[in-house]
Design an enzyme around this catalytic site. Structure first.
Site, PDB file in Angstrom:
ATOM      1  CE  LYS A  28      -0.654   0.304   5.022  1.00 29.86           C
ATOM      2  NZ  LYS A  28       0.016   1.591   5.214  1.00 29.86           N
ATOM      3  CB  THR A  29       3.927   2.315   1.816  1.00 33.12           C
ATOM      4  OG1 THR A  29       3.351   2.003   3.086  1.00 33.12           O
ATOM      5  CG2 THR A  29       4.735   3.598   1.934  1.00 33.12           C
ATOM      6  CG  ASP A 212      -0.924   4.890   5.032  1.00 32.65           C
ATOM      7  OD1 ASP A 212      -1.563   3.872   4.660  1.00 32.65           O
ATOM      8  OD2 ASP A 212       0.241   4.833   5.467  1.00 32.65           O
ATOM      9  CD  GLU A 213      -2.153   1.862   8.401  1.00 34.60           C
ATOM     10  OE1 GLU A 213      -3.202   1.201   8.427  1.00 34.60           O
ATOM     11  OE2 GLU A 213      -1.037   1.332   8.390  1.00 34.60           O
ATOM     12  CD  GLN A 243      -3.466  -4.856   8.333  1.00 33.03           C
ATOM     13  OE1 GLN A 243      -2.460  -4.714   9.024  1.00 33.03           O
ATOM     14  NE2 GLN A 243      -3.443  -4.749   7.015  1.00 33.03           N
ATOM     15  NE  ARG A 592       1.350  -7.443  11.169  1.00 33.35           N
ATOM     16  CZ  ARG A 592       1.050  -6.686  10.126  1.00 33.35           C
ATOM     17  NH1 ARG A 592       1.863  -5.727   9.760  1.00 33.35           N
ATOM     18  NH2 ARG A 592      -0.048  -6.888   9.425  1.00 33.35           N
TER      19      ARG A 592
END
Length: 662
Positions: A28-29, A212-213, A243, A592
C-alpha cells in the site's frame, strides 16, 4: 519490482473518489508514493497542492523520502506529508484568528491537559474516575462537539459533569492562548464546516488528498476529510477493515461504509496479492478473518512458497511458555544464522513481557522492549526540557504552564488563569506579562511575588545560556530550582527515587554528548535534536511488543504468546461485545510473520496473584487444522524437534565460555 495490475489501477485512477482496500503486505505504501509521483509527472498537479496524511510522524518521514527518490527531493519538499494533527496545526497557524487564537498559541501535551482536568475535577478524584472524565471530554472533541453541544447531548450524570468540566477547561485554554491535541482536529473542522470562504480557500490549496490507514480514522477526522475533499472527492483513501484495531481510542471502521454512502461514485480497488507471508500463514489469516462480517470481501494470496507448518505450543504455565519461546528463538537463530532483529514475540498486554524478559536474559539473547515509557516522556525529563524551552523561547506559554509551579511556588490555577487573561488583553506572552508591573498589580501579593521570583530565575538562566553549554544549564536548573529535592520528596519508594534522579543525570549526559556536534550556545538546535531523535531503535535484538504496537511491522520469525480465551480474545473485550476487533488483532499478529509463525498458550497462568486454569483461544480453532502442527501430538516429529533444540542449547552453553552472545 513492477506494479501489479491492481496496484497500477489504483495509481492511475484520479478521476473521482477512490478506496483502495489494501490487505496486509500488499504494497500500500508503494501505491501511495507511486500515485503522488503520477499526479506530479503525468497529471501535472503541483506538488504543493497534494497532501498525504499518515498516522505517525515516522511513516510521514519515510513516505516523503520514498517520494523524493521517485521525483526529486526538492519536489518532495513541496508536498504536505504529515499526520492529521500536524495538518491541523498547520491550518491553525494560518487561520488562528478564525479560531479565536492569537499568533504563537501553545499546544498542550497529554500531561498538561491532564493537569488542568485534574485541577477542575472534584478534589480527591480517583485516577480511574479522572481517566473516565478525560475520555469523555476527548470523545466529545473528537466528535466535533462544542461544550454547549456536549451538555445538550449528555445522557447521564457523569456525561453532564464531563460537559461542565469541558466548558471550564476551554475557558482556561482560551485564557492561556492554548489548544490541546484534540483541538488540532476540532477547531479546523469547525472552521471548514461553518466558513464557506475558508473552505473554498483550503479546497483550492489541497487539490488532491491521499489518506493512509483510513480504517483508523475517527468521526472528526473523517468529517475533516470530507470538508477538504468537497463534493469533487479528489482523494484516495487506503485502508484495510481487517486491520482496524483501535476502537478503544476512537477509530471507527464504519467510516469505510460511510465513504461508500457519502460518495456514490466511489471506486473500490482491492490489493490482495501479498508480498510478505508464506502461503500457509496467509491461509490461516484468511480463515480466521472470514469469521468477521465484511462490507467488501477480499482474500490474500501469494506467489511465494508454502512455508513451514504453524506451530502450536502447549505449555504448563507462563514461565514454561517463556522458557520454550527463548529456546525456540535460540534454536532458530542458530539454525538459520538469523539476526536477532528478525524475531518478534507478540502479546496482548504489556504485563506479559516479564517472564519473557527473564527467560531471554537467562538464555543470553538480547531483546528490545517496545511500549515502555520512553525516556523523553518521563515527567522529570519533560519538566527540565520545559525549563529549557522557556529559556530558549520566553513566549512558549505551554512550557511556562508546565513548570511555573514545579517545584511548588504558591502559584495556583486561579492565578494562572487570571495571568493568561491579562496577557491576552495586553497581547503579551504569559512570561512577559509576569514581568509587567501593570499585570502584577492586578494579582495577589503572594502569587505576584512568586511570579517575580520565577521570572528572575529564568532570566538569570537565559543570560547564562549565551555563554555556557546546555548540559551546564540543566545542571544549573536542577540546583537553582531544588528540583532534585522535589523529585526525592515526590517518590516514596527508594528504587523509584533512584531511577528518577538517575534520569536527571542521564539528561545532563545526553546534552554533553550532543555538544560534540553543536555549538555550546546552540540551545535551540540541541532541543530540536533531542525532540526529534530516535533514542533507541532496538538494534540487533529480539523485539518484545504488544500486538497493537506490531501493526505495520514485519519479521521473519514471529511468536504470539498467551493465545488463550480471556487473554486473546481479551476478557474485557468479550464482556463488551468486541470479539470482532480481537479477531482483527489476532489477524494483524499472524500477518506480521514472513516465514515462521508459532502460537503458544499456557494451561495455567498467574492472574492477580493466583494460578488460573486456561483453555486455548477459540481463534486457534478457527485456523485450518492441516496448516497447524501441535507440539506433543506427533511424538516422532516432537522428539526430532527436541533433539534439535537441545543441541542448540548445548551449543549456546558452550559459547558462554568463548565470549558474549552475538
Amino acid at each position: 519490482m513492477s506494479l501489479n495490475p491492481q496496484q497500477r489501477a489504483a495509481v492511475e485512477y484520479c478521476d473521482g473518489p477512490l478506496l483502495v482496500l489494501a490487505g496486509a503486505g500488499s504494497g500500500k505504501t508503494r501505491v501511495i508514493t507511486e500515485k503522488i509521483a503520477h499526479l506530479v509527472r503525468r497529471r501535472n498537479l503541483p506538488a504543493a497542492k497534494i497532501a498525504a496524511i499518515t498516522f505517525t510522524n515516522k511513516a510521514a518521514r519515510e513516505m516523503r523520502e520514498r517520494v523524493g527518490r521517485l521525483v526529486s527531493a526538492a519536489t518532495a519538499d513541496e508536498l504536505t506529508v504529515c499526520t492529521f494533527h500536524a495538518l491541523g496545526l498547520k491550518f491553525l497557524q494560518q487561520e488562528h484568528a478564525r479560531a479565536g487564537l492569537r499568533r504563537g498559541f501553545s499546544v498542550l501535551d497529554a500531561d498538561d491537559s491532564q493537569g488542568i482536568v485534574k485541577d477542575l475535577a472534584p478534589k480527591g478524584i480517583r485516577n480511574d474516575a479522572l481517566f473516565a472524565l478525560q475520555s469523555l471530554l476527548s470523545r466529545a472533541k473528537n466528535d466535533g462537539l462544542t461544550p454547549e453541544q456536549a451538555a445538550e447531548r449528555a445522557a447521564s450524570a457523569r456525561e453532564r459533569e464531563a460537559a461542565a468540566i469541558y466548558a471550564a477547561y476551554q475557558r482556561r485554554l482560551a485564557a492561556f492562548n492554548a489548544v490541546d491535541f484534540d483541538d488540532l482536529i476540532r477547531l479546523p473542522l469547525a472552521i471548514l464546516e461553518n466558513d464557506a470562504e475558508a473552505r473554498a480557500v483550503w479546497q483550492e490549496r489541497i487539490r488532491y488528498l491521499l489518506l493512509d490507514e483510513y480504517q483508523d480514522t475517527n468521526s472528526g477526522q473523517y468529517r475533516l476529510v470530507k470538508a477538504l475533499a468537497g463534493t469533487r472527492g479528489a482523494f484516495t483513501a487506503v485502508g484495510d477493515d481487517d486491520q482496524s484495531i483501535y476502537a478503544w481510542r476512537g477509530a471507527n471502521p464504519e467510516n469505510l461504509n460511510e465513504l461508500a454512502r457519502d460518495y456514490p461514485a466511489l471506486r473500490v480497488i482491492k490489493l490482495e496479492q501479498n508480498y510478505r507471508c508464506a502461503r500457509r500463514i496467509l491461509r490461516a489469516a484468511n480463515a480466521l478473518i472470514a469469521n468477521n462480517p465484511h462490507l467488501f470481501e477480499k482474500k490474500l494470496w501469494s506467489e511465494g512458497g508454502e512455508g513451514a507448518p504453524i506451530r502450536v505450543l502447549e505449555c504448563r504455565d507462563d514461565e514454561h511458555e517463556a522458557e520454550r519461546i527463548a529456546a525456540e528463538i535460540a534454536h532458530l537463530g542458530e539454525r538459520h544464522k538469523a539476526p536477532w532483529s528478525e524475531f518478534a514475540v507478540l502479546y496482548r498486554g504489556n504485563h506479559q513481557s516479564r517472564p519473557l524478559e527473564k527467560a531471554l536474559r537467562l538464555a543470553r539473547i538480547p531483546y528490545h522492549l517496545t511500549g515502555g515509557t520512553a525516556f523523553l516522556e518521563r515527567a522529570e525529563v519533560k519538566d527540565l526540557l520545559a525549563y529549557l524551552r522557556l529559556v530558549n523561547n520566553p513566549d512558549d506559554d505551554a512550557a511556562l504552564l508546565r513548570i511555573v509551579n514545579v517545584p511548588r511556588r504558591e502559584i495556583g490555577a486561579t492565578t494562572l488563569e487570571k495571568l493568561g487573561e491579562l496577557a491576552g488583553a495586553c497581547h503579551l506572552s504569559m512570561f512577559r506579562a509576569a514581568q509587567s508591573d501593570g499585570v502584577l498589580g492586578q494579582l495577589g501579593s503572594r502569587p505576584a511575588a512568586a511570579l517575580v521570583g520565577f521570572a528572575s530565575l529564568v532570566q538569570d538562566v537565559m543570560r547564562k545560556a549565551e555563554r555556557v553549554a546546555a548540559a551546564d544549564l540543566v545542571a544549573e536548573l536542577i540546583e537553582r530550582t531544588g528540583y532534585a529535592a522535589h523529585v526525592a520528596a515526590q517518590a516514596s519508594d527508594p528504587a523509584l527515587r533512584e531511577r528518577r534522579l538517575g534520569n536527571l543525570a542521564e539528561l545532563v549526559e545526553w546534552f554533553r554528548a550532543m555538544q560534540k556536534g553543536a555549538g555550546s550556545g546552540d540551545l535551540a538546535a540541541q532541543l530540536a535534536l533531542l525532540a526529534h531523535g530516535d533514542r533507541d531503535d532496538g538494534g540487533n535484538a529480539v523485539r518484545l511488543m504488544t500486538l497493537h504496537s506490531a501493526k505495520g511491522l514485519e519479521f521473519r520469525h514471529v511468536f504470539i504468546v498467551g493465545v488463550e480465551d480471556g487473554s486473546l480474545p481479551h476478557e474485557g473485550s468479550l464482556e463488551e461485545g468486541r470479539l470482532d476487533e480481537e479477531r482483527r488483532l489476532m489477524y494483524v499478529g499472524i500477518t506480521r510473520a514472513k516465514e515462521h509463525l508459532a502460537l503458544s498458550f499456557a494451561r495455567r497462568r498467574r492472574r492477580f496473584g493466583e494460578m488460573v486454569a486456561n483453555e486455548p483461544s477459540r481463534f486457534i480453532g478457527e485456523l485450518p487444522p492441516a496448516d497447524l502442527h501441535w507440539s506433543g501430538r506427533d511424538p516422532e516429529q516432537d522428539a526430532a524437534k527436541r533433539d534439535e533444540v537441545a543441541a542448540s542449547s548445548i551449543a549456546r552453553l558452550a559459547a558462554l565460555f568463548d565470549g558474549p552472545a552475538r
